[in-house]
Design an enzyme around this catalytic site. Structure first.
Site, PDB file in Angstrom:
ATOM      1  N   LYS A  76      73.033 -29.302  73.324  1.00 56.67           N
ATOM      2  CA  LYS A  76      72.091 -30.042  72.485  1.00 56.67           C
ATOM      3  C   LYS A  76      72.913 -30.770  71.422  1.00 56.67           C
ATOM      4  CE  LYS A  76      67.853 -29.278  69.729  1.00 56.67           C
ATOM      5  NZ  LYS A  76      66.887 -28.272  69.264  1.00 56.67           N
ATOM      6  N   SER A 151      62.001 -29.159  70.183  1.00 52.87           N
ATOM      7  CA  SER A 151      62.943 -30.263  70.021  1.00 52.87           C
ATOM      8  C   SER A 151      64.082 -30.259  71.042  1.00 52.87           C
ATOM      9  CB  SER A 151      63.536 -30.216  68.616  1.00 52.87           C
ATOM     10  OG  SER A 151      64.345 -29.060  68.479  1.00 52.87           O
ATOM     11  N   SER A 175      61.431 -24.446  69.563  1.00 57.83           N
ATOM     12  CA  SER A 175      62.171 -25.579  70.131  1.00 57.83           C
ATOM     13  C   SER A 175      62.986 -25.292  71.390  1.00 57.83           C
ATOM     14  CB  SER A 175      63.092 -26.194  69.079  1.00 57.83           C
ATOM     15  OG  SER A 175      62.341 -27.026  68.231  1.00 57.83           O
TER      16      SER A 175
END
Lengths: 484, 477, 95
Positions: A76, A151, A175
């Site tokens: 990420k 997210s 997330s």
């Protein structure tokens, strides 16, 4: 090769069925072919990946046989990685190349993994749909008109479409788990303090926690073993030994006590989703688990509490982006105030600004007690609810998300309805507990996830419960046709 | 109307650690800009603070030295504001729960009795960087070497009643932090900085007046001048029918005045909240005991002991205990020599301090060591030399001529104590001055000194003065 | 609880966000809705409840006082918006 789990790829590498270089080439080719369609990556780093894969092959030739050696994965874009841009999904850091490595990416690198690229995400991890990214929305591989969740949506989409066998994510209010649920992958949020936060760009420091996302619980166990552990650079990291998650996967779940919170199944839960979850629970019952009703009386307050605590912390965490030392700086500022205000206005998107303003307001003179202090008090009540529940049960189960993936644009004008996407996941962060989302069914072609919540440091049991379910079902093996 | 002054002081003491409070960067003074600002100090994305153990120990040490309550659990908070020398947009400090709670410090301003000044609290925090205003094409330069340097902010109660008391308190505090070795106290380098809250009220009134905060006073002299200026200014305002505004004022030492910083500083809302990156700081009773056991003798106790053990006057004891180095120097001299401690005290306070001042150096750089001074005093005590000759020997040692014995030997300064030899000189002197001898015998007693002087002159000061006195008295009977 | 445009301006200033004047009312409306959501908290009696700042009730670990960092100014300043003579440049700081 792409449809194999990380564990299978690991054995393939060990048996010499293929090399790390071949594996990296294979996944880079898939990435090349599909990633623009999904917009799931912010950076791709093929040269670096090939060099690392070659290193891994060399190490293997020298006798190294660690399970993650040569395994490709994606990080990420919230994890600082030396030499590859770390944007956190924001224009503010569009030009930022970290001069240091996050502990998570460093540990995974040391374990022998090969980073292919950095995944797209909601700006500063603030969002539940991956639409707040400066780099545009990520698309759900199951329906590219839909969001992947957020997210960590880029990571979830990349793993779902098998552009990589695994990816890292972070979870502040859901997330990792919510996008895992919306994309049909397995995603684990560990106990707060289990995985170091050093070098992971902060959103809300007392809630943020990094974790693995992959096809199966077994894969997550392999990854967590490498990610977890004490880090002297993170004061909130816990000095506790990391158990052998692999060895407990095969434990029997006969007699496992599963708590079902009334509030998870009451009004508001889509009946079709409820049906999917009921079916999953009956698998557990058949496997010998015992289902018990539990009460989490303050659960309904977790979203309000979260939208005070997380914005308060982020309003302060994001003050460092001022255009002075790194990151976006406005053109020809006329004075200091102009430098700060324009750099921040231009560098941050609307959702980040909303949260920074809510947090600033909640901490400001005259409102602190009514908002911030009050929220931290209710946070304790929520955490206390869990403590009492875990006196009766081993794990808690329920849906991960109240809906399946929704259409891109559907909720962007209504922040509050977006916030409610995390209604089942947020309390876990407030309490600091571990939680996992696993594929549990499909509704109209869209995945539904089952959430399993554990007691502090009980990741082993979560992975065990998830793995046993995955031995009985094959939802986790489903890959969207367009990416086969 | 008679006005009473009320002063409270906030002192920022830079702690003498090796590394910063939350990072492993050096705090050494004077490095090239930004070469001691690491990722944590720069507030780069994703970095985290880890608290320096030594900074905590030093704060606790201070707390114990002022008899304060040490919080078993204290909390670090973020103070949020934007400034280019504040890299994270917040300063990590302590707010609601400081590590050091209420304590006190006794001061003794010249010519007054001991006054006990309350210390409200002392807390740990990080320093900010520096803005350099040399012109960079109309811009300022930011140096973050100082960012993250550990500070102990010591807040007094509004117990001080004059600029003189404020200075006495500061000097006492300055002595204390150096005694317990938590700071070098270097004011030029900013290791000891002071802000003063000053207000006035009609004598007898219980409520405080409105205060002004005077920022960044970096010498004792400026503290006194700034406070006195501010008192006068406030009296003028009130007696002119105006009201004092609560504000921050800056002392301008060139103009000797304070001036308002209004307009440059807006109403702040610091939005303090507990720093989620740091956990509560717990001080275990064992750690407390360990630190207590490591505390050196404190200035007040040392002073008392000097009076009792060495028979010194309170004043001399005060001077000698004003710094730990001075006290240690004195005690080494006493230990190593058989001289009367009072004589040792006179030498340290007189000759030695004079020489240091003249050379403009600190005690640590003294060219006469405590051992050398002890050797010198021994020669006075055993009558090898007189006090007067000793001063010459002292100068010689200072100039690097070696120990007292070496100097005495080389220069032939050994005192004449042979009664026969002294008698011979006295006889010579009396014979050479018949006129004076006659006058003396006629009753002019004062001439006794003249004869002593002549004897000393003839022996180049080496004759033992008391023997000269005694024999001369016999001869003149 | 709703936020007026003036309050939004005040908060935006505190947070040093140069929000366009034309966007203020929309922010006011959205932030007010978030505050409405948050308002549910007020119904709970929290008298005597200790606020929870961290998920785990543990205390701060301390670091040994050692210099572990070396000078990396050049690397840190590589991506800096404006530097000169090792300093970060900003519009004139007025004190």
């Amino acid at each position: 090769m792409y449809d194999k789990t990380l564990a299978e790829l690991s054995s393939g590498l060990r048996s010499g069925a293929f090399s790390a270089v071949e594996l990296a080439e294979h996944f880079l080719a898939r990435t090349e072919r599909f990633h623009t369609q999904l917009n799931c990556l912010i950076s791709v780093s093929p040269e670096l990946a090939m060099a690392r894969a070659a290193d891994a092959d060399r190490q293997r030739a020298e006798g190294d046989s660690r399970p993650l050696l040569g395994i490709p994965l994606m990080h990420k874009d919230i994890f600082c990685t030396e030499g590859v841009k770390t944007s956190c999904g924001s224009k503010m850091l569009d030009n930022f190349v970290a001069p240091y490595e996050s502990t998570v990416s460093r540990k995974l690198k040391e374990a022998g993994t090969v980073m292919l690229g950095k995944t797209n995400m909601d700006e500063f991890a603030m969002g539940s749909s991956n639409e707040t990214s400066y780099y545009g929305p990520v698309r759900n591989p199951w329906d590219t008109d839909c969001v992947p969740g957020g997210s960590s949506g880029g990571s979830a989409a990349a793993v779902a479409a098998r552009l990589a066998p695994a990816a890292t994510g972070t979870d502040t209010g859901g997330s990792i788990r919510q996008p895992a649920s919306l994309c049909n992958v397995t995603g684990l949020k560990p106990t707060y303090g289990r995985v170091s936060r050093y070098g992971m760009i902060a959103f809300a420091s007392s809630l943020d926690q990094a974790g693995p996302m992959a096809a199966t619980a077994e894969d997550c166990a392999l990854l967590l073993a490498a990610m977890a552990g004490f880090d002297p650079a993170d004061s909130t990291s816990l000095d506790r030994p990391v158990p052998d998650y692999q060895s407990t996967l095969t434990n029997s779940i006969k007699g496992l006590k599963i708590g079902l919170p009334k509030s998870f199944f009451s009004t508001g839960l889509n009946s079709a989703i409820a049906q999917v979850i009921e079916t999953a629970l009956s698998e557990y019952r058949q496997a010998g688990a015992e289902l018990v009703e539990v009460d989490l009386p303050h659960m309904h307050l977790s979203v309000p509490v979260y939208y005070v605590v997380a914005p308060a912390e982020c309003s302060s965490n994001l003050s460092r982006y001022d255009g002075v030392r790194y990151g976006h700086r406005a053109d020809s500022p006329k004075d200091l105030e102009d430098l700060f205000k324009r750099s921040r206005d231009e560098g941050f998107g609307a959702e980040v600004k909303r949260r920074v303003m809510i947090g600033t307001y909640a901490l400001s003179a005259g409102y602190y007690d009514a908002y911030y202090r009050k929220a931290q008090q209710i946070r304790r009540l929520i955490s206390e609810d869990f403590r009492q529940a875990f006196e009766k049960v081993d794990v808690i189960m329920g849906p991960t998300s109240p809906t399946t993936a929704f259409k891109i644009g559907e909720k962007t004008d209504d922040p509050v309805s977006m916030y409610l996407s995390d209604i089942y996941t947020i309390a876990v962060n407030l309490a600091g507990l571990p939680g996992i989302s696993i594929p549990a069914g499909m509704l109209n072609g869209l995945p539904v996830g089952l959430q399993i919540i554990g007691n502090y440091f009980d990741e082993g049991r979560l992975l065990n419960a998830a793995h046993q379910y995955q031995l009985l079902t094959d939802w986790h093996k489903k890959i969207p046709e367009a990416f086969c | 109307m008679n006005w009473e002054t009320v002063i409270g002081l906030e002192v920022h003491v830079q702690l003498a650690t090796c590394s910063k409070i939350f990072s492993g960067a050096s705090i050494a003074y004077g490095a090239e800009p930004n070469t001691q600002a690491c990722a944590v100090d720069l507030g780069l994305p994703g970095v985290l603070p880890v608290l320096n153990k030594e900074a905590v120990r030093m704060a606790v040490k201070f707390g114990l030295a002022v008899n304060a309550q040490i919080a078993s659990r204290s909390v670090f908070a973020r103070k949020n504001y934007f400034y280019p020398d504040l890299p994270k947009g917040y300063q990590i400090s302590q707010y609601e729960l400081p590590v050091v709670g209420p304590g006190s410090l006794d001061i003794e301003p010249e010519g007054t009795d001991v006054r006990r000044i309350g210390i409200t609290r002392a807390h740990l925090e990080e320093d900010a960087g520096k803005s350099l205003h040399e012109d960079f094409h109309g811009m300022s330069g930011i140096d973050l070497n100082r960012a993250g340097t550990p500070l102990l902010e010591i807040v007094s109660e509004p117990d001080l009643r004059s600029a003189k008391e404020a200075v006495a308190y500061l000097k006492k505090l300055h002595t204390l932090v150096r005694y317990i070795e938590i700071s070098d106290g270097n004011m030029q380098e900013g290791s000891f900085r002071c802000d003063a809250n000053v207000s006035i009220r009609p004598e007898g009134q219980a409520e405080f007046g409105t205060r002004a905060e005077i920022k960044n006073l970096n010498s004792f002299r400026f503290v006194e001048k700034a406070i006195n200026f501010e008192i006068e200014r406030q009296i003028d305002v009130l007696e002119g029918g105006g009201t004092v505004v609560q504000e921050t004022r800056l002392y301008d030492s060139d103009k000797d005045e304070t001036r308002s910083m209004r307009g440059k500083e807006e109403a702040n809302d610091y939005r303090y909240f507990p720093d989620p990156d740091l956990l509560p700081l717990d001080i275990a009773p064992e750690l407390l005991d360990e630190i207590r056991a490591s505390l050196p003798e404190l200035p007040d106790a040392k002073k008392e002991r000097f009076v009792e053990t060495y028979g010194l006057s309170a004043y001399d004891a005060g001077v000698l205990t004003a710094s730990r180095e001075m006290a240690d120097y004195f005690e080494t001299v006493v230990e190593r020599s058989s001289a009367d401690p009072k004589i040792a005290a006179n030498w340290v306070i007189g000759e030695l301090t004079g020489a240091l001042n003249k050379a403009g150096i600190e005690l640590g750089q003294s060219q006469v060591s405590a051992e050398q001074l002890a050797g010198l005093l021994d020669r006075i005590a055993d009558n090898t030399i007189s006090g007067k000759i000793a001063k010459e020997v002292f100068d010689a040692i200072w100039n690097g001529e070696g120990s007292a014995d070496e100097v005495i030997d080389r220069r032939g300064l050994k005192q004449i104590t042979d009664t026969g030899a002294i008698e011979a000189v006295i006889d010579e002197v009396l014979a050479a001055n018949p006129g004076q001898l006659e006058q003396y015998r006629a009753g002019k007693d004062k001439l006794f000194g003249f004869f002593v002087g002549q004897v000393m002159k003839k022996t180049q000061g080496k004759a033992n003065p008391s023997q000269v006195n005694q024999i001369l008295k016999e001869k003149l009977k | 609880m709703s936020l007026s445009s003036d309050e939004v301006r005040k908060v935006a200033h505190l947070a040093r966000l140069g929000i366009e004047e034309s966007a203020i009312s929309e922010y006011a409306e959205q932030l007010s809705r978030i505050l409405e959501l948050v308002e549910q908290m007020q119904a709970v009696d929290t008298e005597g409840v200790e606020p929870m700042a961290h998920p785990q009730d543990i205390s701060q670990r301390l670091r040994d006082d050692e210099v572990t960092e070396t000078d990396q100014r050049d690397r840190f300043q590589e991506g800096a918006p404006q530097v000169e003579s090792g300093l970060y440049l900003v519009p004139k700081v007025i004190e």
